[in-house]
Design a protein around this motif. Structure first.
Motif, PDB file in Angstrom:
ATOM      1  N   LEU A 165       0.821  -1.205   0.000  1.00  0.00           N
ATOM      2  CA  LEU A 165       0.000   0.000   0.000  1.00  0.00           C
ATOM      3  C   LEU A 165       0.859   1.260   0.000  1.00  0.00           C
ATOM      4  CD1 LEU A 165      -2.693   1.443   0.142  1.00  0.00           C
ATOM      5  CD2 LEU A 165      -2.671   1.132   2.617  1.00  0.00           C
ATOM      6  N   CYS A 194      -1.088   9.847   8.277  1.00  0.00           N
ATOM      7  CA  CYS A 194      -1.052   8.380   8.329  1.00  0.00           C
ATOM      8  C   CYS A 194      -0.295   7.877   9.553  1.00  0.00           C
ATOM      9  CB  CYS A 194      -0.415   7.820   7.055  1.00  0.00           C
ATOM     10  SG  CYS A 194      -1.494   7.868   5.606  1.00  0.00           S
ATOM     11  N   PRO A 221      -5.765   5.206   4.444  1.00  0.00           N
ATOM     12  CA  PRO A 221      -5.569   3.844   3.912  1.00  0.00           C
ATOM     13  C   PRO A 221      -4.626   2.976   4.733  1.00  0.00           C
ATOM     14  CG  PRO A 221      -4.467   5.492   2.537  1.00  0.00           C
ATOM     15  CD  PRO A 221      -5.312   6.245   3.499  1.00  0.00           C
ATOM     16  N   THR A 222      -3.674   3.590   5.433  1.00  0.00           N
ATOM     17  CA  THR A 222      -2.695   2.794   6.194  1.00  0.00           C
ATOM     18  C   THR A 222      -3.267   2.225   7.483  1.00  0.00           C
ATOM     19  OG1 THR A 222      -1.911   4.883   7.133  1.00  0.00           O
ATOM     20  CG2 THR A 222      -0.663   3.957   5.291  1.00  0.00           C
ATOM     21  N   ALA A 256      -7.695  -3.218   3.658  1.00  0.00           N
ATOM     22  CA  ALA A 256      -6.326  -2.874   3.262  1.00  0.00           C
ATOM     23  C   ALA A 256      -6.041  -3.350   1.842  1.00  0.00           C
ATOM     24  CB  ALA A 256      -5.328  -3.489   4.247  1.00  0.00           C
ATOM     25  N   TRP A 259      -7.724  -1.081  -0.685  1.00  0.00           N
ATOM     26  CA  TRP A 259      -6.963   0.157  -0.874  1.00  0.00           C
ATOM     27  C   TRP A 259      -5.790  -0.064  -1.825  1.00  0.00           C
ATOM     28  CZ3 TRP A 259      -8.102   4.973  -0.446  1.00  0.00           C
ATOM     29  CH2 TRP A 259      -8.972   5.431   0.530  1.00  0.00           C
TER      30      TRP A 259
END
Length: 278
Positions: A165, A194, A221-222, A256, A259
């Protein structure tokens, strides 16, 4: 019967040759990437030095309990992917490097896959390095975590998801940025939220006490790969019993993964093997 086997073999032979050729194309970039990486202080700094510095500083000032220090080992892939890779790609766009690759039969997909795979291996090296630093700094806490609730399968999944990612985000930054300055600006705008609100620098249980921060964390997203790492070390997604982050174990790793797909689909359209005009 022999004739049918011969025909099957003749059909699959070109596919095997094509597959071997694609593998050769992918791994042929590794020496180039490695040479570029070891010559770049920026890459070494963000991949190893800066995460180690943050790890030690947070440990020394006792911001969090030492048992949570193992959550911070996701810093190398996040820092390397978001803060370094985007700048590196922008530098390539300002040179003839990408233009030369575009003139070869190698496809953009092969180049991106090679880049992601190489930086994933570097990310794993950074994670191992930070684990070694953690053991040296606090061996007792580290061994206790290993023996009590550590799950290697979940940890490996977390490393893969966070690395893929973060590197995909770095490719996205490099694809949309037209200069190193803009790449750094976009990188910092993504990186600091993040690491601050995804549960990397601080346990998510601290952020859950503020509703606004908890809601913000869900759009990062992380967050989801980091929570997979938390589960690998602690055996739970919910460190704070007053709030349930994920009711099922599959939710965080699946989100995850989604993403990762989203960013790579975007990269398919935004990343180009062409140089930008200065």
């Amino acid at each position: 019967m022999l004739f049918k086997m011969f025909r099957t073999r003749k059909k699959t032979q070109p596919d095997q040759i094509l597959f071997k050729k694609k593998l050769h194309n992918i791994f042929s970039f590794f020496p180039i990437f490695w040479s570029n990486f070891i010559k770049s202080f920026q890459a070494l700094f963000f991949g190893f030095i800066f995460p180690t510095f943050l790890f030690i500083i947070i440990s020394l000032i006792n911001l969090i309990d030492t048992s949570y220090l193992w959550i911070i080992i996701m810093l190398p892939p996040v820092t390397l992917g978001i803060m370094s890779l985007g700048n590196t790609i922008t530098e390539w766009k300002s040179s003839v490097f990408l233009k030369r690759i575009d003139a070869t039969p190698i496809s953009k997909t092969e180049f991106l896959f090679s880049l992601i795979l190489f930086y994933t291996l570097i990310s794993f090296m950074g994670i191992v390095w930070l684990m070694i630093v953690g053991v040296i700094y606090d061996a007792a806490s580290g061994m206790e975590t290993f023996s009590s609730s550590f799950n290697f399968g979940w940890f490996l999944l977390a490393c893969l998801e966070v690395s893929f990612l973060s590197i995909s985000i770095g490719v996205f930054i490099g694809g949309v940025a037209q200069s190193e300055g803009s790449a750094q600006g976009i990188g910092m705008a993504i990186y600091f939220p993040c690491i601050l609100f995804s549960g990397i620098l601080f346990p998510a249980s601290l952020l859950d006490k503020v509703d606004a921060l908890r809601y913000i964390s869900y759009i990062l997203p992380t967050k989801y790969g980091v929570f997979v790492n938390q589960y690998a070390w602690t055996g739970t997604f919910n460190l704070d019993n007053s709030f349930t982050e994920f009711s099922q174990n599959w939710i965080a790793p699946v989100i995850a993964f989604l993403w990762i797909i989203i960013f790579n689909v975007i990269n398919k359209f935004t990343f180009k093997l062409t140089s930008v005009k200065r």
